[in-house]
Scaffold this active site. Structure first.
Site, mmCIF file in Angstrom:
data_model
loop_
_atom_site.group_PDB
_atom_site.id
_atom_site.type_symbol
_atom_site.label_atom_id
_atom_site.label_comp_id
_atom_site.label_asym_id
_atom_site.label_seq_id
_atom_site.Cartn_x
_atom_site.Cartn_y
_atom_site.Cartn_z
ATOM 1 N N ARG A 44 -2.451 -6.216 19.280
ATOM 2 C CA ARG A 44 -3.351 -5.081 19.097
ATOM 3 C C ARG A 44 -4.782 -5.531 18.830
ATOM 4 O O ARG A 44 -5.729 -4.965 19.342
ATOM 5 C CB ARG A 44 -2.883 -4.205 17.941
ATOM 6 C CG ARG A 44 -3.662 -2.893 17.844
ATOM 7 C CD ARG A 44 -3.391 -2.134 16.560
ATOM 8 N NE ARG A 44 -4.224 -2.605 15.463
ATOM 9 C CZ ARG A 44 -3.779 -2.945 14.264
ATOM 10 N NH1 ARG A 44 -2.512 -2.906 14.003
ATOM 11 N NH2 ARG A 44 -4.597 -3.347 13.318
ATOM 12 N N TYR A 100 1.105 5.318 12.112
ATOM 13 C CA TYR A 100 1.298 3.901 12.399
ATOM 14 C C TYR A 100 2.629 3.708 13.118
ATOM 15 O O TYR A 100 3.651 4.250 12.702
ATOM 16 C CB TYR A 100 1.338 3.072 11.111
ATOM 17 C CG TYR A 100 -0.001 2.781 10.487
ATOM 18 C CD1 TYR A 100 -1.051 3.689 10.564
ATOM 19 C CD2 TYR A 100 -0.218 1.598 9.792
ATOM 20 C CE1 TYR A 100 -2.272 3.423 9.969
ATOM 21 C CE2 TYR A 100 -1.438 1.322 9.187
ATOM 22 C CZ TYR A 100 -2.455 2.246 9.285
ATOM 23 O OH TYR A 100 -3.664 1.987 8.682
ATOM 24 N N HIS A 114 3.276 -9.519 0.736
ATOM 25 C CA HIS A 114 2.994 -8.605 1.844
ATOM 26 C C HIS A 114 4.269 -8.106 2.515
ATOM 27 O O HIS A 114 4.222 -7.201 3.348
ATOM 28 C CB HIS A 114 2.101 -9.321 2.866
ATOM 29 C CG HIS A 114 1.572 -8.446 3.953
ATOM 30 N ND1 HIS A 114 1.977 -8.569 5.269
ATOM 31 C CD2 HIS A 114 0.683 -7.433 3.934
ATOM 32 C CE1 HIS A 114 1.343 -7.672 6.011
ATOM 33 N NE2 HIS A 114 0.561 -6.968 5.227
ATOM 34 N N ARG A 122 0.870 -1.177 0.000
ATOM 35 C CA ARG A 122 0.000 0.000 0.000
ATOM 36 C C ARG A 122 0.905 1.223 0.000
ATOM 37 O O ARG A 122 1.934 1.242 0.652
ATOM 38 C CB ARG A 122 -0.894 0.056 1.246
ATOM 39 C CG ARG A 122 -1.785 -1.151 1.471
ATOM 40 C CD ARG A 122 -2.716 -0.911 2.654
ATOM 41 N NE ARG A 122 -3.293 -2.130 3.172
ATOM 42 C CZ ARG A 122 -4.389 -2.710 2.693
ATOM 43 N NH1 ARG A 122 -5.012 -2.154 1.671
ATOM 44 N NH2 ARG A 122 -4.847 -3.827 3.224
ATOM 45 N N HIS A 162 1.527 -1.283 15.145
ATOM 46 C CA HIS A 162 1.515 -2.051 13.905
ATOM 47 C C HIS A 162 2.740 -2.946 13.731
ATOM 48 O O HIS A 162 2.748 -3.824 12.872
ATOM 49 C CB HIS A 162 1.422 -1.071 12.721
ATOM 50 C CG HIS A 162 1.138 -1.701 11.400
ATOM 51 N ND1 HIS A 162 2.058 -1.741 10.370
ATOM 52 C CD2 HIS A 162 0.036 -2.329 10.915
ATOM 53 C CE1 HIS A 162 1.531 -2.349 9.325
ATOM 54 N NE2 HIS A 162 0.314 -2.719 9.621
ATOM 55 N N ARG A 211 -6.192 -5.569 -0.218
ATOM 56 C CA ARG A 211 -7.643 -5.365 -0.066
ATOM 57 C C ARG A 211 -8.000 -3.891 0.113
ATOM 58 O O ARG A 211 -7.439 -3.188 0.945
ATOM 59 C CB ARG A 211 -8.156 -6.171 1.136
ATOM 60 C CG ARG A 211 -9.653 -6.041 1.356
ATOM 61 C CD ARG A 211 -10.089 -6.880 2.540
ATOM 62 N NE ARG A 211 -10.057 -8.299 2.219
ATOM 63 C CZ ARG A 211 -9.796 -9.244 3.126
ATOM 64 N NH1 ARG A 211 -9.509 -8.920 4.357
ATOM 65 N NH2 ARG A 211 -9.815 -10.514 2.772
#
Length: 726
Positions: free
Chosen positions: A606, A510, A477, A417, A634, A447
């Site tokens: 988290r 983040y 990823h 992303r 994160h 997604r």
């Protein structure tokens, strides 16, 4: 003797990810016998349900909105986050459960529950959470905002002049955009797009007396909350856009009597299914699937509590939703729009401003030129902790300098992303146009970012970058970048591996970790990784990386077993893991076994946690914490005491099936003692008894401890001290 590393069952040879035995060598091997394994497996209810755990997570997200000590606009933003999270939960998780039930694939979950049983509990928990959110907004947030002269009012609360102003706005801007859709034998019930706000309107023909139904969609192109009159630092008033439309329905249906109008909102199955094997062009297949997504079956119907039974019955019938899928809530619906209220320039109602600083090893010297990241990395590894360490002056600068440096021969990077105006993308384009070899692994199936990633992929291709879309059947990823530089003493590789996306915007909010290093073994491993992703390389092993889907699960379980061996040999032992989610049963069972054998296990999670801590005979030595704050926790960190010689790993992988079996994930072993020590200090603070956190009980319920130290505020203060002393 060494522990045997057994490859994951779902491992794919596509990544060529092996784990050398010598990486896990211990003096006293540990191989659990069948009796010990059975001692874990006899606890049939040892796993919490992942879907219900996710809803419990959103109860924690809602908690700051209910906390009067929190800055007011931060409470407002928490409400918006809950709405966004619930939307995604229904679009993906609930839709998946319903799809499995409909397809006859309803197998029992690890928690022991059947999908239908999970759904029944979801309806109860989600209904309660949604009502609680709506009531907090109505009963606490709206009055508190009004005290600060930020008024969120409904149409009937507007004075005459304000209503006149809204009438002009409707006539000039809103009315030309609206498209009323009638329902009669010649006009079937219209398709209602997912997450759109709609008015259900009941009309009567005054001549015939016959009643009719119509639907009006609230245009998403306008601000959800319409400012009424000029806003200023001293105050502002807002009315929901749907109220403005609802007050002027006669303009849309001239000559008809408007009897009723009610808001409703539909959530649809919006998960993606792309058959990569059958698609000649993955981009084209994905674009087609994105179009199909808009027509997914409904999974939730939200209506305002004032809706009439007759209109609700019509919606339920026409949309094909079940009674339990109807959420009747205090209005207004869809509180995602509160982000615009939280963004108001009322800094006194927000957390104090925070400005990331440049990492000390990358800080500017007394010169107008930025620090040379390559020179700094050659001197010492750089362990980054965002957002406390600036992303712009570290990772972004690393890529930008690589693009501009004539000695750089090649840049290779993964992109999962990225931001809309990404400086990383611009730097890669510049590098390609300058003649450098640029390889970009773009995960276009990320997604809800698919459309944006398709645009970036095309832009990069047009600039001359080599763009690869990962491996069939796996999402890429991992977060890795490799810069190959021609230097006087030969070719040198500079590597960045992180836990977060290459996104300059989310890097401000983040919490993530990253490593910039020139370590030769890591550089060699990352070079093999990119060859595996872009070509037909099948390198059999990595020395400093664990790579899913082959070796993350088995490698971590081997590390856990090693801690048991150290404990049995009388050496110091301990396991600390920080992740977004912990679900994978094999890893959880290994942690249970460690607990039974006396190893102390501390987990910071988290979001979702399927592990049940504190169960006598199973998990007395395991504690689970969760920290939610102004930044989104994160990072993924795996720390092992290792008999007093700790090692630590960081990377992109959460402990979930999708990460370990269906994604290319990377964990890197930190190569120097100083970085490992920094991770230990971070975890010491996170797990300290006086650090404020949520703690998970064996019943799956989270409770707040009485800690007085707030992790993120303590890290901010530490950053400020370092800045003032430098």
């Amino acid at each position: 003797m060494t522990l045997e590393i057994v490859p994951d069952p779902a491992a794919s040879a596509a990544t060529g990810a092996g784990v050398p035995d010598e990486a896990y060598e211990v003096d006293v091997p540990y191989e659990p016998d069948a009796e010990l394994v059975a001692a874990v497996e006899k606890f049939e209810d040892r796993f919490l349900d992942r879907e219900l755990s996710w809803l419990r997570f959103n109860e924690r997200v809602l908690a700051p909105a209910e906390d009067p000590t929190m800055p007011l606009l931060e409470r407002v933003r928490s409400l918006a986050f809950v709405s966004s999270n619930l939307d995604e939960f229904f679009m993906v998780r609930v839709a998946g459960l319903k799809r499995r039930i409909a397809a006859g694939l309803a197998v029992r979950a690890a928690s022991g529950l059947m999908p239908r049983e999970v759904l029944e509990q979801i309806w109860d928990l989600a209904h309660a959470l949604s009502v609680r959110q709506a009531e907090v907004f109505r009963d606490e947030i709206v009055p508190a905002l009004a005290e600060e002269h930020i008024e969120l009012v409904r149409w009937d609360d507007l004075d005459r002049e304000e209503q006149k102003a809204c009438k002009r706005l409707f006539k000039d801007r809103i009315y030309p955009v609206l498209t009323p859709l009638a329902v009669d034998p010649a006009h079937p019930f219209p398709y209602i797009s997912g997450l759109s706000l709609n008015l259900a309107v009941v009309l009567r023909n005054p001549t015939t007396g016959k009643e009719h139904f119509a639907r009006v969609k609230v245009p998403p192109i306008f601000d959800r909350f319409v400012p009424v009159g000029p806003s200023s630092s001293s105050g502002a008033r807002f009315v929901p856009l749907e109220d403005v439309i609802g007050a002027h329905l006669k303009r849309l249906f001239p000559g008809m009597d408007v009897l009723e109008s009610h808001m409703f909102r539909v959530t649809r199955n919006e998960d993606l299914e792309v058959e990569e094997d059958d698609a000649e062009n993955l981009l084209a297949a994905l674009e087609k699937e994105l179009l199909r997504r808009r027509f997914g079956p409904p999974v939730r119907l939200e209506v305002e509590e004032t809706i009439s039974d007759s209109v609700l019955d019509l919606l339920v019938s026409e949309l094909g939703v079940a009674t339990e899928e109807v959420f009747r809530l205090p209005g207004p619906l869809d509180l995602r729009g509160l982000h615009s209220i939280a963004d108001l320039s009322r800094e006194e109602l927000k957390h104090p401003a925070f400005v990331p600083t440049t990492h000390l090893r990358l800080a500017e010297v007394e010169s107008s030129k930025p620090v040379d990241v390559f020179k700094a990395a050659r001197r010492h590894d750089v362990l980054l902790h965002h957002p406390y360490d600036s992303f712009a002056t570290s990772v972004q600068r690393f890529i930008e300098q690589a693009a501009a440096d004539p000695q750089v021969l090649a840049i290779k990077q993964t992109l999962y992303r990225t931001s809309g105006d990404s400086p990383i993308i611009d730097a890669l384009v510049d590098a390609a146009e300058a003649g450098k070899q640029v390889l970009v692994i773009v995960e276009i199936k990320a997604r809800f970012d698919e459309e944006a990633n398709i645009r970036w992929a095309r832009k990069l291709e047009h600039a001359g970058c080599h763009v690869v879309y990962g491996l069939v059947g796996l999402k890429t990823h991992c977060k890795a970048a490799l810069v190959v530089r021609d230097e006087p003493d030969g070719i040198r590789r500079y590597t960045h591996i992180g836990t977060g996306n290459y996104n300059s915007k989310t890097a401000r909010t983040y919490e993530d970790l990253g490593l910039i290093t020139t370590d030769e073994a890591i550089g060699e491993d990352v070079a093999h990784l990119f060859n595996n992703l872009s070509g037909w390389s099948r390198d059999p092993e990595y020395h400093q990386l664990l790579v899913a889907p082959n070796s993350v699960r088995s490698g971590l379980i081997a590390q856990i077993h090693r801690e048991i061996a150290h404990h049995e040999a009388g050496r110091s032992s301990g396991i600390r893991i920080k992740a977004n989610s912990i679900v994978d049963e094999a890893v959880v069972d290994a942690l249970y076994l460690a607990s039974q054998e006396g190893v102390r296990v501390e987990l910071m999670v988290r979001g979702i946690c399927a592990l049940r801590p504190g169960v006598p005979g199973l998990s007395e030595n395991i504690t689970v914490r969760s920290v939610l704050g102004r930044f989104l926790e994160h990072s993924r960190v795996f720390w092992f005491d290792n008999g007093g010689e700790p090692n630590a790993w960081l990377g992109s992988a959460d402990l979930m099936h999708r990460n370990l079996d269906r994604r290319v994930e990377v964990l890197v072993r930190l190569p120097d003692e100083e970085s490992v020590g920094a991770i230990r200090e971070l975890l010491d603070l996170a797990f300290a008894h006086d650090t404020f956190a949520w703690e998970l009980g064996s019943d799956g319920v989270w409770t707040r401890n009485e800690g007085t130290v707030h992790l993120q505020e303590a890290l901010i203060e530490g950053q400020r001290r370092r800045r003032s002393s430098s």
